[in-house]
Design a protein around this motif. Structure first.
Motif, mmCIF file in Angstrom:
data_model
loop_
_atom_site.group_PDB
_atom_site.id
_atom_site.type_symbol
_atom_site.label_atom_id
_atom_site.label_comp_id
_atom_site.label_asym_id
_atom_site.label_seq_id
_atom_site.Cartn_x
_atom_site.Cartn_y
_atom_site.Cartn_z
ATOM 1 N N ALA A 1 88.131 -127.805 116.946
ATOM 2 C CA ALA A 1 87.807 -128.930 117.839
ATOM 3 C C ALA A 1 87.536 -128.474 119.278
ATOM 4 C CB ALA A 1 88.944 -129.956 117.818
ATOM 5 N N LYS A 2 88.417 -127.641 119.803
ATOM 6 C CA LYS A 2 88.258 -127.216 121.203
ATOM 7 C C LYS A 2 86.987 -126.375 121.365
ATOM 8 C CE LYS A 2 91.992 -125.549 123.500
ATOM 9 N NZ LYS A 2 92.438 -126.069 124.810
ATOM 10 N N ALA A 3 86.759 -125.473 120.435
ATOM 11 C CA ALA A 3 85.569 -124.614 120.508
ATOM 12 C C ALA A 3 84.296 -125.446 120.391
ATOM 13 C CB ALA A 3 85.618 -123.557 119.400
ATOM 14 N N ALA A 4 84.292 -126.438 119.505
ATOM 15 C CA ALA A 4 83.109 -127.291 119.333
ATOM 16 C C ALA A 4 82.853 -128.077 120.612
ATOM 17 C CB ALA A 4 83.314 -128.234 118.148
ATOM 18 N N ALA A 5 83.929 -128.580 121.220
ATOM 19 C CA ALA A 5 83.806 -129.330 122.474
ATOM 20 C C ALA A 5 83.226 -128.433 123.569
ATOM 21 C CB ALA A 5 85.173 -129.862 122.903
ATOM 22 N N ARG A 6 83.751 -127.231 123.648
ATOM 23 C CA ARG A 6 83.294 -126.306 124.694
ATOM 24 C C ARG A 6 81.817 -125.959 124.503
ATOM 25 N NH1 ARG A 6 87.245 -121.726 125.068
ATOM 26 N NH2 ARG A 6 88.397 -123.333 126.200
ATOM 27 N N LYS A 7 81.452 -125.661 123.279
ATOM 28 C CA LYS A 7 80.061 -125.285 123.014
ATOM 29 C C LYS A 7 79.125 -126.460 123.315
ATOM 30 C CE LYS A 7 77.042 -122.967 119.762
ATOM 31 N NZ LYS A 7 76.955 -122.070 118.615
ATOM 32 N N ALA A 8 79.486 -127.639 122.841
ATOM 33 C CA ALA A 8 78.637 -128.817 123.068
ATOM 34 C C ALA A 8 78.529 -129.108 124.562
ATOM 35 C CB ALA A 8 79.214 -130.024 122.329
#
Lengths: 242, 242
Positions: free
Chosen positions: A125-132
């Motif tokens: 979740a955190k990585a997806a948020a950061r990338k987006a």
């Protein structure tokens, strides 16, 4: 930056995702399977809609294995079910996984007209948020849902991703994104909310408690696969655990 | 008995509502306007999609008045806007109200294939729940939403109706009905949730605070209008406040 959520892949069309970064979520279990496969060294995951399509692609693809489910169970003749625990390094490293599931793979293909299509779940979740967030454009979280319906497991994952994006800066939230965030913030023990989900009970009845435990772990992985031209891969600079 | 919620009139079709009792909700403000009109002695409310349709029906209907909104504002040449406060006994008693709004009237007409179509809002939540429960069939709460999107005001109203139904006996809830109930239970002060809604802010900007106050009053009315063959009326045994 505006953040929206679609509650089912069935509600997604080109107009809804055009110009946006899409994060497709199927927490229990398709996107968790995809992320886990790539973490464990799979070369790619090819999401397809039908069993026939999966079998046909396998014939013309090297190092291909078949994974997926129908009614949450393994498909006859397939190598793996839709359990992330089966996609271990030993089983999957160097392979191309052809995957067909009831809801997740459909939601991914319906999102194809987004500016980019990222694969998200609680495990990243955190990585997806950061990338987006890094793309600085409107974001839509596409929850796969079940048979066209809202699912609690995907909704709270959406809330978790919204919170992680807000931690990086300001964003405008639609009413549904605000509501998902409220649900996440009032259920830090994610299981206390998800255990009420109809799909959770189906998996429990099938004795898939270990799968559920695995899928509900937040941020155990830091990679964010991307779907492009029919194939899901890690993008440049991302490394598997190999 | 199973209770489900649709987040927008746009997601409603014959398959979704067939065999079910439908409760259509547009808390801010169309269904509140409809209920208030009938409470105050209107003979009927005729929901239509377009301004042209409204004008055309007015020509061939006795005692007809025109009400509705576009972009939350009164339509040129119409008698009333979409403010429930305008539909007073003096203004509306004995009249047929031809109503066109952006979301609510569309959600009502898209629900027409349900076994019956009830009109709900916060102002009659308990009465709507009681009436729907009495039919002992599956219930779908159709939230009108805004331009195809989920709205917080309709969602919490759905949660309030679900709670009132559960107070009368057991029911199976879909994931979204469970989530609406959770939101309602954690926001007994309904305004604390609804004030975050995008549509709430639009009404505030138009200085429609009194409308909002009116619409957020729970259970001030005990009637439940029904939509049948294009017209909304009180059913037998229900009386207006005349």
């Amino acid at each position: 930056m505006r953040i929206d959520i679609a509650i089912s892949g069935d509600h997604v069309n080109a107009d809804l995702v055009k110009g946006k970064t899409v994060i497709v979520v199927d927490t229990l279990r398709a996107t968790t399977v995809i992320i886990t496969s790539l973490v464990n060294g799979a070369k790619s995951v090819v999401p397809v809609s039908t069993v026939e399509e999966a079998l046909s692609i396998k014939k013309r693809m090297e190092n291909a294995v078949l994974g997926g489910e129908r009614k949450a169970k393994k498909i006859e003749g397939f190598d793996f079910s839709n359990s992330p625990l089966e996609y271990s390094k030993g089983a999957i490293s160097g392979k191309n996984v052809i995957l067909t599931t009831t809801n997740g793979t459909k939601a991914i293909s319906r999102s194809k007209d987004g500016n980019r299509v990222l694969i998200g779940a609680l495990v990243n979740a955190k990585a997806a948020a950061r990338k987006a967030h890094g793309f600085s454009e409107d974001i839509i979280i596409v929850n796969s849902g079940t048979d066209g319906k809202f699912t609690m497991d995907d909704f709270i994952t959406g809330g978790a991703i919204v919170e992680e994006i807000l931690a990086m800066g300001k964003a405008e939230l639609t009413d549904i994104a605000k509501t998902a965030l409220l649900i996440y913030r009032s259920h830090r023990d994610i299981r206390s909310y998800v255990k009420e989900a109809a799909h959770f009970r189906i998996l429990e009845d099938l004795k898939l408690d270990d799968d559920i435990d695995f899928c509900l772990q937040k941020d155990i992985f830091a990679i964010v696969p991307e779907f492009d031209h029919g194939v899901i891969k890690l993008t440049e600079g991302q490394i598997s655990l190999l």
